[in-house]
Design an enzyme around this catalytic site. Structure first.
Site, PDB file in Angstrom:
ATOM      1  N   HIS A 343      34.877  40.782  51.770  1.00 58.13           N
ATOM      2  CA  HIS A 343      35.437  40.926  50.429  1.00 58.13           C
ATOM      3  C   HIS A 343      34.448  40.625  49.325  1.00 58.13           C
ATOM      4  O   HIS A 343      34.812  40.716  48.153  1.00 58.13           O
ATOM      5  CB  HIS A 343      36.627  39.978  50.236  1.00 58.13           C
ATOM      6  CG  HIS A 343      37.876  40.424  50.929  1.00 58.13           C
ATOM      7  ND1 HIS A 343      38.772  41.288  50.355  1.00 58.13           N
ATOM      8  CD2 HIS A 343      38.360  40.138  52.147  1.00 58.13           C
ATOM      9  CE1 HIS A 343      39.771  41.503  51.193  1.00 58.13           C
ATOM     10  NE2 HIS A 343      39.551  40.811  52.293  1.00 58.13           N
ATOM     11  N   LYS A 523      43.528  38.998  35.440  1.00 56.04           N
ATOM     12  CA  LYS A 523      42.829  38.754  36.702  1.00 56.04           C
ATOM     13  C   LYS A 523      42.259  37.349  36.615  1.00 56.04           C
ATOM     14  O   LYS A 523      42.260  36.732  35.545  1.00 56.04           O
ATOM     15  CB  LYS A 523      41.716  39.775  36.924  1.00 56.04           C
ATOM     16  CG  LYS A 523      40.838  39.994  35.676  1.00 56.04           C
ATOM     17  CD  LYS A 523      39.796  41.078  35.874  1.00 56.04           C
ATOM     18  CE  LYS A 523      40.349  42.486  35.802  1.00 56.04           C
ATOM     19  NZ  LYS A 523      40.170  43.263  37.002  1.00 56.04           N
ATOM     20  N   ARG A 524      41.759  36.820  37.747  1.00 56.22           N
ATOM     21  CA  ARG A 524      41.118  35.521  37.679  1.00 56.22           C
ATOM     22  C   ARG A 524      40.021  35.528  36.618  1.00 56.22           C
ATOM     23  O   ARG A 524      39.379  36.554  36.386  1.00 56.22           O
ATOM     24  CB  ARG A 524      40.521  35.166  39.060  1.00 56.22           C
ATOM     25  CG  ARG A 524      41.552  34.722  40.064  1.00 56.22           C
ATOM     26  CD  ARG A 524      42.370  33.547  39.590  1.00 56.22           C
ATOM     27  NE  ARG A 524      41.604  32.322  39.678  1.00 56.22           N
ATOM     28  CZ  ARG A 524      41.749  31.415  40.645  1.00 56.22           C
ATOM     29  NH1 ARG A 524      42.660  31.573  41.585  1.00 56.22           N
ATOM     30  NH2 ARG A 524      41.017  30.334  40.660  1.00 56.22           N
ATOM     31  N   LYS A 529      33.740  39.120  36.022  1.00 56.29           N
ATOM     32  CA  LYS A 529      34.821  39.990  35.545  1.00 56.29           C
ATOM     33  C   LYS A 529      34.737  40.212  34.027  1.00 56.29           C
ATOM     34  O   LYS A 529      35.390  41.079  33.480  1.00 56.29           O
ATOM     35  CB  LYS A 529      36.179  39.407  35.936  1.00 56.29           C
ATOM     36  CG  LYS A 529      36.447  39.457  37.459  1.00 56.29           C
ATOM     37  CD  LYS A 529      37.788  38.840  37.802  1.00 56.29           C
ATOM     38  CE  LYS A 529      38.097  38.774  39.286  1.00 56.29           C
ATOM     39  NZ  LYS A 529      38.661  40.043  39.805  1.00 56.29           N
ATOM     40  N   THR A 631      42.241  45.527  42.905  1.00 57.73           N
ATOM     41  CA  THR A 631      43.510  46.195  43.207  1.00 57.73           C
ATOM     42  C   THR A 631      44.353  46.267  41.938  1.00 57.73           C
ATOM     43  O   THR A 631      45.199  47.139  41.813  1.00 57.73           O
ATOM     44  CB  THR A 631      44.311  45.467  44.301  1.00 57.73           C
ATOM     45  OG1 THR A 631      44.363  44.072  43.971  1.00 57.73           O
ATOM     46  CG2 THR A 631      43.659  45.652  45.663  1.00 57.73           C
ATOM     47  N   LYS A 635      46.988  49.263  40.345  1.00 58.68           N
ATOM     48  CA  LYS A 635      48.360  49.057  39.850  1.00 58.68           C
ATOM     49  C   LYS A 635      48.509  49.682  38.462  1.00 58.68           C
ATOM     50  O   LYS A 635      49.511  50.336  38.167  1.00 58.68           O
ATOM     51  CB  LYS A 635      48.680  47.559  39.764  1.00 58.68           C
ATOM     52  CG  LYS A 635      48.618  46.808  41.086  1.00 58.68           C
ATOM     53  CD  LYS A 635      48.656  45.280  40.826  1.00 58.68           C
ATOM     54  CE  LYS A 635      48.196  44.496  42.023  1.00 58.68           C
ATOM     55  NZ  LYS A 635      47.898  43.070  41.693  1.00 58.68           N
TER      56      LYS A 635
END
Ligand code: PLP
Length: 785
Positions: A343, A523-524, A529, A631, A635
């Site tokens: 991952h 998201k985290r 990110k 992911t 969505k």
């Protein structure tokens, strides 16, 4: 249905209707729904056994499930009868659904993937078990004080959990520490400590209620309740030691998914999950077969990341020490059943344990790891710098790779990077082992449950078949050019935005105009990110609006959601900054109607279900090469949000499928990003080129958003280091956002793009992903009852 609910209210809750609380009603409704899935569950179990089916076992330290009740109602197709029953009882359905705590046994994407996989495995009637840990406390609760994250323990098991069945006969002893003795040519491990792992089963019902698999979570219990001897001698604390060890093992979820804590308790938790699961798998195998040669035909095990990678040595140990097999035989059988999903490529997330700690906590496993490593050296002809044990550390990625039949990445780009970077040497030695399985999400939860308005429109337009065959969304394509359909689609989106504005956003005191762009990044919180990039863009935009308040600006509300790992200081200062910027910008009367910022605390699955259907714009802006798949991106696309994103993870595939003209791309490619990050002074150079970025950073340094000192570290890192290239990508991002402002004003064109995003995103169903695993990795087949 309403009789059944009243029955459970009386006989499960012991309450009369006039005394019942919302909680009592939720329990009664949940038990009613559970009853309606239980026969399917038992029948599915029996059918898999009667047909001698190959069983899939998914081992994961995390299952980020969220709420169960509405998902079960939808999959059992009970919506109508349930609405009628609750109507007759005068109950508010939403209130009952909202009473359920999220099962938050995971941090983020990895755990949510495991939950989507469980649902798809059941919807595809693939016989499977999910194995995990029944954490008493899931992911911490987040609140903001003075704009800063404050954590408190999550407490979902403080109330009865109506979905699980305790199987006290499925209990296994799991040992730690102690020593290894050679007796008559066999090794015997005498653990110094041990706990009991007990099975707590939750049925996972698939679409249509035709099949249910089991999520089996292990709870830790003491081997002896109390050391009476010590207790009677007056040493009350020591007497409770066995209980204390057991309690800590399944007590809390580690709240960080991107750095390896390297802590003894974490290793024990990983071994606890793995050992209990493998003992259970072998017990189940021997119930049906006696010849271990059949193991690889009947069992497939998937390791979700390296967290359960001790499975290789543990299975070899069980086969050698308990069943008397030779090492080579045990190794071949273990490799015949094990597979590993990678991952992450980020070095700080790759698990490694010192040989000292491994040898102390799992002495027999350390011996076996040495045997696996020696054996691999001999049989593979690998170069000296490659191996499982390096510099007195056990590399769990290498161990998982060497012990797996198949190793998979989670998006096309990620899999190529796995081949060329972390596992380049092992890939050369085993060129057929790495395969790709691009992640997916379940359309039952992420479309039907989260967005009933959209589901109804799709049902009416193309029929219900998309629910289990998401490629059928293609049939929407011609409707993208139909003004009436576009009108309906934007009507659904607008209703979702209004609902969000009146609920969550109003609760935050944010005035959200439903005609503004709802721009969402959830998201985290992590540097890669790049929430920082997003908030810097907000500052620069605010400044421009402020300087030209009569300008023709497109109104926008930026919504953030996400938690930072408790020890991740930089991520926490980004949270602080977002909240400080929100306070300043939301309080500016000059810009208020053009720009608002909302950051609801405690992001979780239920919040995602509320936010995603209301989003116009999906922020997927990680530094290229860093996000394995994502992911969340899928969505959003399936709910008709357009993406502003980099060529990273599954964004690449999303863009290819929806068409580059329907995707807002910006930023450096993975290759260019790696080169840029290696260029000295790249950040300073980029900042000096960009007026907007320079202004935004200066405003922070001047203390326009709370005290400047709070952000010196963040600013210093951005100017001088910036490993995730916020500065280098800033101008491209800012310009792309202005293109988006313009595009949004042409609502027909925007709605057409949204329709095409939905129509072309069927690939991102986790049903497709699971079919891929079944065919390419597990060689497993569906079973019919
Ligand atoms: C989908 C999901 C994630 C993963 O989001 P990414 O954007 O892919 O990181 C994390 N948390 C929750 C609650 C989710 O539903």
């Amino acid at each position: 249905m309403h009789d059944r609910i009243l029955h459970h209210l009386a006989y499960s809750q012991g309450r009369g209707a006039e005394f019942a609380t919302t909680f009592d009603w939720r329990m009664a409704v949940s038990h009613t729904v559970r009853d309606l899935m239980t026969q399917t569950w038992i029948d599915a179990f029996r059918a898999a056994r009667d047909q001698g089916a190959k069983r899939v076992y998914y081992l994961s330290m995390e299952f980020l499930i969220g709420r169960i009740l509405d998902d079960a109602i939808i999959n059992l197709r009970l919506e109508k009868p349930m609405d009628e029953a609750l109507g007759m009882l005068g109950l508010n359905k939403q209130e009952i659904l909202d009473d359920e705590p999220d099962a938050a046994l995971g941090n983020g994407g990895l755990g949510r993937l495991a939950a989507c996989f469980m649902e798809s495995l059941s919807s595809l009637s693939c016989p499977a078990f999910g194995f995990g840990i029944r954490y008493e406390h899931g992911l911490f609760r987040q609140r903001f004080e003075g704009g800063q994250q404050v954590e408190s323990p999550e407490d979902w098991l403080n109330q009865p959990h109506p979905w699980e069945f305790v199987k006290i006969d499925y209990s296994y002893t799991v040992g730690f520490k102690g020593h290894v003795e050679r007796i008559g040519g066999r090794s015997v491990w005498h653990p110094g400590e041990s706990v009991i792992a007990r099975a707590y089963d939750t049925p996972v019902i698939g679409w249509g209620g035709h099949w249910a698999n089991t999520l089996r979570l292990w709870g830790a219990h003491p081997t002896t309740l109390l050391d009476l001897h010590r207790f009677n001698a007056g040493d009350h604390t020591a007497a409770a030691e066995p209980e204390a060890l057991a309690r800590t093992l399944s007590r809390v979820l580690y709240p960080d998914d991107t750095t390896d804590a390297g802590k003894e308790l974490r290793l024990k938790q990983e071994y606890f999950l793995t050992s209990a699961s493998l003992q259970d798998i072998l017990r189940r195998f021997f119930q049906e077969y006696s010849d271990l040669e059949m193991l690889p035909d009947k069992v497939a095990i998937q390791l979700n990341d390296t967290h359960p990678a001790i499975a290789g040595p543990e299975l070899i140990r069980l086969l050698m020490d308990d069943h008397g097999l030779a090492f080579e035989k045990a190794r071949d059988l273990a490799r015949g059943v094990l597979n590993y999903t990678n991952h992450t490529l980020m070095p700080e997330a790759l698990e490694r344990w010192s040989t000292w700690l491994m040898g102390r906590v799992l002495p027999r496993h350390m011996q076996i790891i040495q045997m696996i490593d020696d054996d691999h050296r001999r049989t593979s002809g690998r170069p000296p710098h490659v191996g499982i044990i390096q510099h007195d550390q056990v590399l769990m990625g290498e161990l998982a790779f060497v012990m797996a039949s198949r190793v998979n990445g989670v998006s096309a780009l990620h899999t190529e990077l796995v081949k060329n970077t972390v596992f380049a040497d092992l890939h050369r030695l085993h060129p057929d082992r790495i395969v790709n399985q691009t992640n997916g999400v379940t359309p039952r939860r992420w479309m039907r449950l989260a967005n009933p308005g959209l589901a109804r429109l799709l049902d009416d337009t193309i029929g219900e078949g998309w629910t289990t065959d998401l490629d059928r969304l293609r049939a929407l394509e011609p409707h993208a050019d139909d003004a009436a359909f576009r009108e309906s689609l934007s009507g659904v989106k607008r209703a979702n935005k209004v609902w969000l504005s009146n609920g969550l956003l109003a609760g935050l005191g944010v005035r959200a105009d439903p005609d503004a762009i709802f721009d969402v990044q959830i998201k985290r919180i992590h540097e890669y990110k790049r929430q920082l990039l997003n908030i810097l863009e907000a500052i620069a935009l605010w400044k421009r609006i402020h300087d030209d308040p009569k300008g023709d600006w497109t109104p926008r509300i930026k919504i953030f959601g996400g938690k930072a790992a408790p020890g991740y200081w930089l991520a926490k200062s980004v949270i602080h900054l977002i909240n400080d910027v929100a306070a300043t910008i939301n309080g500016d009367p000059v810009t208020a109607k053009f720009l608002q910022i909302a950051y609801p605390s405690n992001y979780n699955v239920s919040m995602a279900e509320d936010l995603i259907p209301a989003a116009d714009l999906s922020e997927q802006i990680s530094t290229a090469g860093k996000e394995a798949s994502g992911t969340g991106n899928m969505k959003f696309t399936l709910n008709g949000a357009l993406t502003v994103g980099t060529l990273d993870g599954a964004n690449v595939e999303i863009r290819d499928l929806v068409g580059p003209e329907n995707f807002f791309l910006f930023g450096l490619t993975a290759e260019k990003a790696a080169a840029e990050a290696a260029t000295p002074g790249h950040a300073r150079h980029a900042i000096e080129q960009s007026e907007d970025l320079k202004t935004a950073l200066h405003l922070i340094a001047e203390g326009r958003f709370g005290r400047a000192e709070n952000y010196y570290h963040l600013l210093d890192r951005t100017w001088n280091d910036d490993p995730f290239l916020v500065a280098s990508d800033f101008d491209a991002y800012f310009a792309t956002q202005r293109r988006i402002d313009a595009a949004y004003r042409d609502s027909a064109a925007w709605d057409r793009m949204a329709a095409l995003n939905i129509a072309r995103a069927g690939f991102f169903s986790s049903d497709r992903t699971i079919r891929g695993y079944m065919k390419d990795i597990w060689q497993a087949r569906p079973v019919v009852i």
